[in-house]
Design a protein around this motif. Structure first.
Motif, short mmCIF file in Angstrom:
data_model
loop_
_atom_site.label_atom_id
_atom_site.label_comp_id
_atom_site.label_asym_id
_atom_site.label_seq_id
_atom_site.Cartn_x
_atom_site.Cartn_y
_atom_site.Cartn_z
N ARG A 121 0.83 -1.21 0.00
CA ARG A 121 0.00 0.00 0.00
C ARG A 121 0.86 1.26 0.00
N LEU A 122 2.02 1.19 0.61
CA LEU A 122 2.91 2.35 0.64
C LEU A 122 3.59 2.58 -0.70
N HIS A 123 3.57 1.58 -1.57
CA HIS A 123 4.29 1.69 -2.84
C HIS A 123 3.37 1.40 -4.03
N MET A 124 2.08 1.72 -3.87
CA MET A 124 1.15 1.49 -4.98
C MET A 124 1.51 2.35 -6.18
N PRO A 125 1.32 1.84 -7.41
CA PRO A 125 0.83 0.50 -7.71
C PRO A 125 1.89 -0.57 -7.42
N ALA A 126 1.46 -1.67 -6.87
CA ALA A 126 2.41 -2.73 -6.50
C ALA A 126 1.75 -4.09 -6.68
N THR A 127 2.59 -5.11 -6.71
CA THR A 127 2.13 -6.49 -6.84
C THR A 127 2.73 -7.33 -5.72
N ILE A 128 1.92 -8.15 -5.09
CA ILE A 128 2.40 -9.11 -4.10
C ILE A 128 2.36 -10.49 -4.74
N PHE A 129 3.47 -11.21 -4.66
CA PHE A 129 3.50 -12.57 -5.20
C PHE A 129 3.73 -13.56 -4.07
N ILE A 130 2.77 -14.45 -3.86
CA ILE A 130 2.89 -15.48 -2.83
C ILE A 130 3.12 -16.81 -3.54
N ASP A 131 4.35 -17.27 -3.55
CA ASP A 131 4.65 -18.57 -4.14
C ASP A 131 4.34 -19.67 -3.14
N GLN A 132 3.90 -20.82 -3.66
CA GLN A 132 3.53 -21.95 -2.81
C GLN A 132 2.57 -21.51 -1.71
N VAL A 133 1.50 -20.86 -2.12
CA VAL A 133 0.54 -20.32 -1.16
C VAL A 133 -0.07 -21.42 -0.30
N ASP A 134 -0.09 -22.66 -0.80
CA ASP A 134 -0.61 -23.77 0.00
C ASP A 134 0.22 -23.99 1.25
N GLN A 135 1.54 -23.75 1.18
CA GLN A 135 2.40 -23.92 2.36
C GLN A 135 2.16 -22.80 3.37
N LEU A 136 1.84 -21.63 2.88
CA LEU A 136 1.54 -20.52 3.78
C LEU A 136 0.35 -20.86 4.67
N LEU A 137 -0.63 -21.54 4.11
CA LEU A 137 -1.86 -21.82 4.84
C LEU A 137 -1.95 -23.25 5.34
N GLY A 138 -0.96 -24.07 5.00
CA GLY A 138 -1.09 -25.49 5.32
C GLY A 138 -0.09 -26.03 6.29
N ASN A 139 0.71 -25.19 6.95
CA ASN A 139 1.72 -25.67 7.89
C ASN A 139 1.30 -25.39 9.32
N GLY A 140 1.73 -26.22 10.22
CA GLY A 140 1.53 -25.97 11.63
C GLY A 140 0.18 -26.46 12.14
N ALA A 141 -0.12 -26.10 13.39
CA ALA A 141 -1.35 -26.52 14.02
C ALA A 141 -2.55 -25.87 13.34
#
Length: 462
Positions: A274-294
């Motif tokens: 948001r501080l550097h708009m226009p900008a792009t966020i790239f989340i690689d392997q997004v499944d690991q971001l949401l699929g690890n841990g308890a």
């Protein structure tokens, strides 16, 4: 607040839209009457014109605090602190934001710094929570985890510019580099290039057209498919191809000793965008971001991501979210509805034309007398680009090993025969992925569009 003043300022800005002084004055007046969204837009316009404008960043800190976006307050305040541009008011808002995020230790250290600068400083909220100096500076507890001689202890040491992460003092270091020749480095995959380019069509259209068709600056897409088919590689080429900023999501970019805890890293990245708009966020392997841990941790991360994506669309922020995954069976359905990931794209193994172009490039590079490529094209069916690379590299190693110990003046060029032998050792790695998708027992996953697309693709193969 005199509404006539606002009207006059707005008319002046319409005549001189890039006048920074007018924008700052207008943003401040909007903030004071609690028109937070319009105020934020004007502050961001100033930062687009002057990325280092201190008044705009200080204004955003007060604005974000008023809106309850405490992680954004911390991000901007740390950047200013690293450059020795902070003030007592900014430090105060940073301490209060840390308290609201339960970062008590960091809040205490910053509060101590304020008191060192101004012994007469008083804030009722902070004093009631943090004014317990004996606990932190009791010499008698030196052997029990105390800090010892308070003259030798600086609770603000960790905030010195030398110890701040590079991307805080130089935010551009968070962005992917702009590497030539952009999409010119991609073989084929026109469908993928076109899809990514269409994500940024709003950047090339005039305001009247955008308004007439209701085109918003925010967008999102989920790329999925077997490993090695170009999902991550294509995103690495976007900064140069489209001249945009891409921020790659990475848990490890933020040191554990910073005031941003792991559970606040997702908001941190979105606020940096948001501080550097226009900008792009790239989340690689997004499944690991949401699929690890308890499970409770997974739910926390998912909840944070949903909040940020919803806000991105709700406020029409000029941010594009791109995510990639191999394990599509692990993606939570809450992310897949329109308004979160607005589209998804199956990045499949290179087709016959793409494989032919790839192999032709290798023939020319290594000066191989190959004759017809039809047999190679057939035998590399469903190979990923990584599989093709592996095949060629095996052939090169075999060729070098066969000639290394011979008394030849020079090692000859790579031959078709050697590559034929190497290809006999290679199988498409994508077969395991396709089997994993189609054999899934998850009935909910089988109802998704992604599953159906993969199923139809496999049905069309030879």
């Amino acid at each position: 607040m005199n509404k006539n003043d606002l009207r006059i300022l707005k008319e002046a800005i319409n005549r001189a839209p890039d006048n920074i002084a007018l924008r700052l004055s207008y943003a401040l007046k909007l903030f004071k009457i609690k028109e937070y969204d319009e105020s934020e837009k004007n502050y961001h316009h100033v930062l687009k014109l002057d990325p280092e404008n201190i008044k705009a960043k200080q204004g955003l800190i007060e604005l974000y605090f008023a809106k309850g976006n405490y992680s954004a307050v911390i991000v901007i305040a740390e950047e200013l602190s690293a450059r020795n541009l902070t003030s007592e008011k900014i430090l105060e808002l940073q301490v209060k934001s840390l308290l609201r995020q339960n970062s008590l230790k960091e809040a205490q250290e910053l509060y101590n710094k304020i008191l060192e600068r101004n012994p007469f400083y008083f804030d009722e909220e902070l004093d009631s929570v943090l004014n317990d100096q004996e606990e932190y500076f009791d010499d008698s507890r030196e052997g029990e985890g105390g800090f010892g001689d308070k003259d030798e202890f600086d609770p603000f040491d960790e905030y010195s510019p030398m110890e701040m992460p590079d991307f805080i003092t130089n935010p551009e270091q968070m962005f992917l580099p702009k590497i030539e020749p952009g999409f010119g480095a991609m073989i084929g995959q026109d469908y993928l290039k076109n899809e990514l380019q269409e994500m940024y069509i709003h950047m090339d259209l005039d305001g009247e057209t955008l308004s007439r068709f209701g085109i918003e600056p925010s967008g999102s897409i989920l790329l999925y498919g077997p490993p090695g088919c170009g999902k991550t590689f294509s995103i690495s080429l976007l900064p140069y191809e489209l001249d945009i900023d891409v921020i790659p999501f990475d848990w490890n970019r933020i040191s554990n000793n910073q005031s941003i805890s792991r559970e606040f890293i997702i908001p941190f990245y979105f606020n940096m965008a948001r501080l550097h708009m226009p900008a792009t966020i790239f989340i690689d392997q997004v499944d690991q971001l949401l699929g690890n841990g308890a499970e409770d941790i997974q739910n926390t991360y998912l909840h944070q991501l949903l909040i940020e994506v919803d806000a991105m669309f709700r406020y029409n922020q000029n941010i594009i979210l791109i995510a990639a995954t191999n394990a599509i069976w692990n993606i939570n359905p809450a992310l897949l509805r329109y308004g979160r990931f607005n589209s998804s794209l199956f990045v499949y193994p290179p087709d016959e034309n793409d494989r032919r172009a790839y192999i032709q490039g290798k023939i020319e590079k290594f000066n191989i007398k190959a004759g017809s490529m039809d047999e190679w094209i057939e035998k590399t069916h469903l190979f990923s680009f990584s599989d093709l690379d592996r095949w060629i590299n095996i052939g090169i190693k075999k060729h070098l090993a066969a000639h290394f110990y011979k008394s030849e003046t020079a090692i000859p060029n790579l031959t078709k025969e050697v590559l034929d032998q190497a290809l006999g050792q290679c199988k498409p790695s994508t077969l395991f992925w396709f089997d994993r998708v189609l054999s899934s027992n998850n009935e909910s996953f089988k109802m998704t569009e992604m599953y159906q697309v993969v199923h139809d693709f496999v049905a069309k193969q030879k």
